[in-house]
Scaffold this motif. Structure first.
Motif, PDB file in Angstrom:
ATOM      1  N   SER A   1       0.654   3.025   0.741  1.00  0.00           N
ATOM      2  CA  SER A   1      -0.607   3.648   1.293  1.00  0.00           C
ATOM      3  C   SER A   1      -0.360   4.042   2.718  1.00  0.00           C
ATOM      4  O   SER A   1       0.704   3.865   3.280  1.00  0.00           O
ATOM      5  CB  SER A   1      -1.674   2.330   1.245  1.00  0.00           C
TER       6      SER A   1
ATOM      7  N   ASP B   1      -2.176   3.406   6.449  1.00  0.00           N
ATOM      8  CA  ASP B   1      -3.479   2.561   7.120  1.00  0.00           C
ATOM      9  C   ASP B   1      -2.371   2.108   8.428  1.00  0.00           C
ATOM     10  O   ASP B   1      -1.388   2.354   8.608  1.00  0.00           O
ATOM     11  CB  ASP B   1      -3.835   1.624   6.182  1.00  0.00           C
TER      12      ASP B   1
ATOM     13  N   TRP C   1      -1.967  -1.138   9.394  1.00  0.00           N
ATOM     14  CA  TRP C   1      -0.894  -1.874   9.062  1.00  0.00           C
ATOM     15  C   TRP C   1       0.373  -1.165   8.944  1.00  0.00           C
ATOM     16  O   TRP C   1       1.385  -1.758   9.301  1.00  0.00           O
ATOM     17  CB  TRP C   1      -1.325  -3.033   8.010  1.00  0.00           C
ATOM     18  N   ARG C   2       0.439  -0.304   7.860  1.00  0.00           N
ATOM     19  CA  ARG C   2       1.883   0.438   7.593  1.00  0.00           C
ATOM     20  C   ARG C   2       2.075   1.377   8.545  1.00  0.00           C
ATOM     21  O   ARG C   2       3.512   1.336   8.853  1.00  0.00           O
ATOM     22  CB  ARG C   2       1.551   1.253   6.346  1.00  0.00           C
TER      23      ARG C   2
ATOM     24  N   ASP D   1       6.673  -6.334   0.752  1.00  0.00           N
ATOM     25  CA  ASP D   1       5.159  -6.554   0.805  1.00  0.00           C
ATOM     26  C   ASP D   1       4.368  -6.596  -0.422  1.00  0.00           C
ATOM     27  O   ASP D   1       4.266  -7.958  -0.851  1.00  0.00           O
ATOM     28  CB  ASP D   1       4.448  -5.176   1.455  1.00  0.00           C
ATOM     29  N   ARG D   2       4.378  -5.841  -1.379  1.00  0.00           N
ATOM     30  CA  ARG D   2       3.646  -5.907  -2.720  1.00  0.00           C
ATOM     31  C   ARG D   2       5.081  -5.958  -3.714  1.00  0.00           C
ATOM     32  O   ARG D   2       6.065  -5.456  -3.477  1.00  0.00           O
ATOM     33  CB  ARG D   2       2.902  -4.677  -3.002  1.00  0.00           C
TER      34      ARG D   2
ATOM     35  N   PRO E   1      -0.578  -8.860  -3.692  1.00  0.00           N
ATOM     36  CA  PRO E   1      -0.801  -9.759  -2.711  1.00  0.00           C
ATOM     37  C   PRO E   1      -2.472  -9.944  -2.758  1.00  0.00           C
ATOM     38  O   PRO E   1      -2.819 -11.113  -2.565  1.00  0.00           O
ATOM     39  CB  PRO E   1      -0.939  -8.777  -1.290  1.00  0.00           C
TER      40      PRO E   1
ATOM     41  N   ARG F   1      -3.367 -13.893  -2.707  1.00  0.00           N
ATOM     42  CA  ARG F   1      -4.556 -14.023  -1.683  1.00  0.00           C
ATOM     43  C   ARG F   1      -5.920 -14.959  -2.254  1.00  0.00           C
ATOM     44  O   ARG F   1      -6.260 -15.792  -1.843  1.00  0.00           O
ATOM     45  CB  ARG F   1      -4.778 -12.855  -0.941  1.00  0.00           C
TER      46      ARG F   1
ATOM     47  N   TRP G   1      -8.663  -2.528  -1.265  1.00  0.00           N
ATOM     48  CA  TRP G   1      -7.858  -2.449  -0.052  1.00  0.00           C
ATOM     49  C   TRP G   1      -8.643  -1.295   0.821  1.00  0.00           C
ATOM     50  O   TRP G   1      -8.243  -1.188   2.109  1.00  0.00           O
ATOM     51  CB  TRP G   1      -6.615  -1.965   0.003  1.00  0.00           C
TER      52      TRP G   1
ATOM     53  N   ASN H   1      -8.322  -7.747   3.131  1.00  0.00           N
ATOM     54  CA  ASN H   1      -7.730  -6.839   4.427  1.00  0.00           C
ATOM     55  C   ASN H   1      -8.571  -6.659   5.661  1.00  0.00           C
ATOM     56  O   ASN H   1      -9.787  -6.805   5.161  1.00  0.00           O
ATOM     57  CB  ASN H   1      -6.784  -5.850   4.076  1.00  0.00           C
TER      58      ASN H   1
ATOM     59  N   ARG I   1      -9.411  -3.716   6.788  1.00  0.00           N
ATOM     60  CA  ARG I   1     -10.469  -2.591   6.599  1.00  0.00           C
ATOM     61  C   ARG I   1     -11.486  -3.190   5.693  1.00  0.00           C
ATOM     62  O   ARG I   1     -12.683  -2.642   6.034  1.00  0.00           O
ATOM     63  CB  ARG I   1      -9.657  -1.692   5.708  1.00  0.00           C
TER      64      ARG I   1
ATOM     65  N   ASP J   1      -4.448  -9.256   7.991  1.00  0.00           N
ATOM     66  CA  ASP J   1      -3.387  -8.123   8.528  1.00  0.00           C
ATOM     67  C   ASP J   1      -3.329  -8.355   9.922  1.00  0.00           C
ATOM     68  O   ASP J   1      -2.254  -8.187  10.189  1.00  0.00           O
ATOM     69  CB  ASP J   1      -4.099  -6.720   8.146  1.00  0.00           C
TER      70      ASP J   1
ATOM     71  N   TYR K   1      -0.824 -10.700   9.214  1.00  0.00           N
ATOM     72  CA  TYR K   1       0.251 -10.379   7.830  1.00  0.00           C
ATOM     73  C   TYR K   1       1.519  -9.621   8.538  1.00  0.00           C
ATOM     74  O   TYR K   1       1.338  -8.518   8.771  1.00  0.00           O
ATOM     75  CB  TYR K   1      -0.541  -9.355   6.802  1.00  0.00           C
TER      76      TYR K   1
HETATM   77  C1  FRU Z   1      -2.112  -2.048   3.555  1.00  0.00           C
HETATM   78  C2  FRU Z   1      -2.666  -3.180   2.935  1.00  0.00           C
HETATM   79  C3  FRU Z   1      -2.863  -4.322   3.819  1.00  0.00           C
HETATM   80  C4  FRU Z   1      -2.763  -5.328   3.004  1.00  0.00           C
HETATM   81  C5  FRU Z   1      -1.626  -5.047   2.258  1.00  0.00           C
HETATM   82  C6  FRU Z   1      -1.366  -5.617   0.899  1.00  0.00           C
HETATM   83  O1  FRU Z   1      -1.956  -1.034   2.572  1.00  0.00           O
HETATM   84  O2  FRU Z   1      -3.963  -2.894   2.374  1.00  0.00           O
HETATM   85  O3  FRU Z   1      -4.147  -4.317   4.479  1.00  0.00           O
HETATM   86  O4  FRU Z   1      -2.637  -6.457   3.602  1.00  0.00           O
HETATM   87  O5  FRU Z   1      -1.685  -3.847   2.178  1.00  0.00           O
HETATM   88  O6  FRU Z   1      -0.374  -5.300   0.297  1.00  0.00           O
END
Ligand code: FRU
Length: 915
Positions: A39, A41, A43-44, A118-119, A166, A170, A194, A220, A222, A244, A265
């Motif tokens: 994705s 965003d 966080w990324r 992450d995932r 996740p 969660r 998400w 998350n 967002r 996050d 996160y």
């Molecule tokens: C970002 C996100 C985070 C979340 C994570 C989970 O793309 O949606 O907001 O913590 O991915 O994988």
């Protein structure tokens, strides 16, 4: 050729320089890392910044980050892109586990390391995993919500994407933890994927159903912000918790009281790069890295965290500008380095170019100098050549002049000799021997006359004073007559003479005398060089408007290099055994050319030669018709035919002399000269000479030096080495009078040397001398048997002559003979045949050899030896006379006594009684 080489050198240098430059300009990264984000965003973005920051300190690695924009299909394509484009490792945050697992599985199996973060995926098809404990985050969120609501209230849950791990964890953590908080109830859970938009609608509809809810738990930030926006629109104010704590959205939302709390996160992007490089470099790494979970971010710490984040951002931007400065510096540096190498390459090229230019210049200079020197040399050689030519011309002229003068001087006396000789040769009252001698004289006087005429003609031709008296002739009839005159000579030499005259009009005007000389010359040459049983062919005919005649033979042929010079004056094919003066053919050519004709020769060594004369047909009108003068056959025969030797019997009382000479006339003449006192045998070359010497064992050999087949020196050496002939004196007879040649003659074993022309009296006396010498030697050898009684193997001691003649060969031969006789002494049947075969000789050879050495026949010699041994035994032993007679090989004592008395003048008994 040289310029091409130079060009190759220069191109080589340019290529090398280019390669150096390219390799200097481009810094090759060793490791390529591909990062596939599911994705895009905040966080990324934070994570990507960490990744890029980390890569700055790893110049050996490069990274490419791709975002799938929450699409499984796009992410599958991104992963394939990395795999197919040579990336060394792929880092993936899978959008949904079920959809992305197969592509990760196949990439991993193909040998490319994969780091999942992450995932998660289904199963374990990856090299390493890095992620936080999402269940724990859920637990912490539940506790935090419970705290906010003081253990009592209702909750709405905004779920992440259904298939992403996740979200599942969660939810599980949250749900499990709430089991221990019975006052709190989850009113509803729904998927917000998400995303803000999805969550906004979801929250709005949930709030419309549950307006009294106390808390919203979003997976998350967002979705938490979306829930807050939806609640505010409905003038509701539930607690809102997110996850996050990304600075730009989560932290700011907390600081601005948009949401109540969020849980950090961890991103840890730098750690991902470190793990990837450790895998690539084969260094240790954590195959599963669980990231720590820090506590919640709320109003109490959001500010400070944001400040920290700002300063981190500032540091990062500083780092980035530093990095860009360094990059710029490196760019400049590499540009300067490139320039430096280009300059060096340029200078090197210039030097090489300069070197080649200078080299070419020096070489050129060198060549010019050599050329100049050569030119000078050539010029001086040319001058020298000119001088030599002039001198040669002068020498030739004076030689010709001399020949002419001498020829003129000789002509008158020769004519005066020729006439009487011719008359005498034809006289009827001569003895056979006188007749032969007269024929030889007549023949050679003719040869001399012809030679003189040739010299005079040649001189006249050279001076341009040779006239041509053309007369009309029927050339066919004329030539036939001329050539037929050679028939007898050809027959006498067993040579087949073929005459072919074409039946055509062969009339033309020629100088008869001169063309006759041409025909004579060609014919006599052909006959001279053609061996017995060979053939000579004369043909004559018409070729267009010309008349030709040719003479061919199957003689030895003429070598190519000789063919070119054969018509040169004084040229002789065989300089060792010349058969003419060397002007015959050049005069022939001159005569032909005087007629406006040409003469050519074709020849093949070993097959024969053909001389062809072509004459233009000219006519001089009536009144000068030739009367076809008849050719003097007798004259041709007198000059060309061999003088026949008179047959004679060998007489026993005369010594045998072997004459070896290739000149038939010399042999015949010597035979005539010597036949009154000697038996003369003739041989025409060295090989024949050896054969005759062995066969006849003559008393003396007279041998020419220069002969075909085998020369005199080799022949003499052979005679002296052969046991049966070694004792024969050899007298060399030759035209060579040079001292070295005499030395060579003596070295070959010759006993005397006489130069040609010789005086017959001197020759006779030398022969007599040598024979007398031989007789004296024989006496010494013979006498030795009378004097020496004990040792039979040596001739008399102290004799000067013995030393002269007793060569090793003779000594060895004689010693062998004596030893043989001595070993058979008691054998009364010992005979000459046996002895000869044991000595390796024929009976007559042994006879002549022993006779020549000792003056005794072998039988006489054996008897003498027996008697000598008997006399020795009679005087030195007590043995009876009969015993001694048998011991020395007499068949009866009576015969022994008889022989003994004949030899010593007393009987053995008388000798014994005297002692
Ligand atoms: C970002 C996100 C985070 C979340 C994570 C989970 O793309 O949606 O907001 O913590 O991915 O994988």
């Amino acid at each position: 050729m040289k310029t091409r080489l130079t060009l190759i050198y220069i191109i080589g240098i340019i290529l090398t320089a280019g390669l150096i430059l390219v390799s200097c300009g481009e810094e090759k990264k060793e490791y390529r890392i591909g990062v596939s984000q599911c994705s895009n965003d905040d966080w990324r973005n934070k994570m990507n910044e960490e990744i890029e920051r980390e890569i700055l300190v790893h110049p050996e690695a490069s990274v490419e980050i791709r975002s799938a924009e929450d699409s499984n299909a796009k992410q599958i394509a991104d992963i394939r892109y990395f795999a197919n484009n040579g990336f060394d490792i792929i880092i993936v945050a899978p959008n949904e586990a079920d959809a992305i697992t197969p592509v990760i599985d196949s990439v991993y199996r193909s040998g490319i390391p994969v780091v999942v973060f992450d995932r998660n995926v289904n199963g374990h098809s990856y090299t390493a995993f890095q992620g936080a404990d999402n269940e724990k985050i859920g637990v912490l969120a539940a506790r935090y919500a419970s705290n906010l609501m003081r253990g009592k209230g209702s909750v709405l849950e905004l779920y992440g994407l259904k298939g992403s791990t996740p979200a599942i964890s969660r939810h599980e953590g949250f749900r499990k933890e709430l089991e221990s908080h019975p006052g709190i109830k989850i009113e509803a859970s729904a998927y917000g994927n998400w995303k803000y938009e999805d969550a906004l609608h979801l929250a709005d509809s949930l709030l419309s159903v549950y307006p009294d809810v106390d808390c919203i738990y979003a997976h998350n930030d967002r979705m938490a912000v979306a829930a807050s926006d939806a609640a505010r629109r409905r003038k509701l104010d539930p607690y809102i918790i997110g996850i996050d704590a990304a600075p730009e959205i989560g932290m700011k939302a907390v600081r601005d009281s948009v949401i109540d709390a969020t849980f950090l996160y961890p991103t840890e992007g730098h750690r991902l790069i470190k793990t990837a490089l450790a895998i690539l470099k084969g260094e240790p790494y954590d195959s599963v890295a669980k990231l720590p979970i820090p506590s919640a971010v709320d109003l109490s710490n959001a500010d400070i965290l944001l400040i920290q984040n700002e300063s981190l951002k500032e540091e990062t931007s500083k780092m980035k500008s530093l990095k860009s400065e360094i990059d710029q510096y490196w760019d400049r540096h590499s540009a300067q380095t490139t320039l430096f190498y280009v300059s060096i390459a340029f200078v090197v090229m210039l030097c090489v170019l300069l070197f080649f230019i200078l080299r070419a210049f020096w070489l050129r200079k060198g060549y010019q100098e050599t050329l100049l020197r050569k030119n000078e040399q050539l010029a001086s050689q040319h001058e020298e050549q000119k001088r030599l030519n002039t001198r040669l011309e002068e020498a030739t002229r004076s030689k010709l002049m001399f020949f002419t003068n001498v020829s003129h001087d000789l002509r008158t006396p020769l004519t005066l000799i020729a006439e009487p000789v011719e008359q005498l040769a034809g006289a009827g009252n001569l003895t056979p021997s006188q007749k032969t001698l007269m024929h030889i004289a007549d023949k050679n006087v003719r040869i001399l006359k012809r030679l003189l005429n040739q010299i005079l003609d040649f001189r006249a031709y050279e001076n341009g004073k040779l006239d041509v008296n053309l007369v009309e002739t029927d050339f066919g009839a004329l030539a036939k007559d001329w050539v037929e005159a050679f028939s007898n000579v050809a027959r006498s030499r067993d040579i087949k003479l073929d005459i072919k005259i074409e039946d055509a009009d062969l009339r033309l005007a020629v100088d008869e005398e001169k063309i006759e000389r041409v025909v004579y010359n060609l014919m006599s040459n052909a006959l001279k060089y053609t061996p017995a049983n060979g053939s000579v062919c004369f043909s004559c005919g018409r070729e267009g408007d010309k008349i030709f005649f040719s003479v061919c033979d199957n003689g030895p042929g003429i070598k190519e290099e000789d063919r070119k010079r054969i018509f040169d004056r004084f040229f002789q094919v065989d300089r060792v055994h010349p058969k003419g003066s060397g002007i015959g053919l050049s005069l022939t050519k001159a005569f032909v050319e005087l007629h406006g004709g040409e003469i050519n020769v074709e020849s093949e060594v070993g097959k024969g030669s053909e001389f062809k004369v072509i004459l233009p047909v000219v006519h001089v009108g009536v009144g000068t018709e030739s009367s076809v003068a008849g050719t003097d056959h007798a004259a041709i025969e007198a000059e060309l035919a061999d003088v026949e030797t008179q047959e004679r019997e060998f007489s026993e009382d005369k010594p045998v002399i072997l004459v070896i000479d290739d000149n038939e006339d010399i042999r015949v003449m010597l035979e005539e000269l010597l036949s009154d006192k000697y038996n003369v045998v003739g041989a025409s070359n060295g090989r024949e000479g050896i054969r005759y010497a062995t066969r006849y064992v003559p008393d003396l050999v007279v041998c020419d030096v220069m002969m075909p087949v085998m020369d005199g020196l080799e022949c003499c050496r052979n005679i002296k080495e052969e046991i049966s002939t070694s004792h024969i004196p050899v007298l060399m007879l030759t035209a060579c009078s040079m001292d070295e040649q005499k030395v060579a003659g003596y070295e070959s074993g010759a006993d005397g040397y006489i130069s040609k022309p010789f005086n017959s009296a001197v020759l006779r006396s030398r022969i007599e001398n040598l024979l007398e010498n031989r007789r004296r030697i024989k006496n010494i050898w013979g006498a030795s048997h009378d004097r020496s009684e004990g040792d039979l193997s040596k001739p008399a001691n102290g004799s000067a002559e013995r030393r002269i003649v007793s060569t090793d060969v003779e000594n060895e031969f004689y010693a062998r003979f004596l030893k043989l006789v001595e070993s058979r002494m008691g054998d009364a049947d010992m005979n000459v045949d046996q002895l000869a075969s044991e000595m390796g000789l024929g009976r007559s050879q042994l006879y002549r050899k022993i006779k020549a050495l000792t003056n005794y026949s072998p039988v006489e010699l054996i008897r003498n030896l027996r008697l000598k041994r008997a006399r020795h035994l009679l005087t030195t032993t007590d043995r009876s006379i009969s015993e001694i007679a048998y011991e020395v090989g007499f068949s009866t004592p009576a015969y022994f006594s008889k022989c003994y008395r004949e030899a010593y003048g007393e009987t053995p008994t008388e000798l014994r009684s005297r002692l």
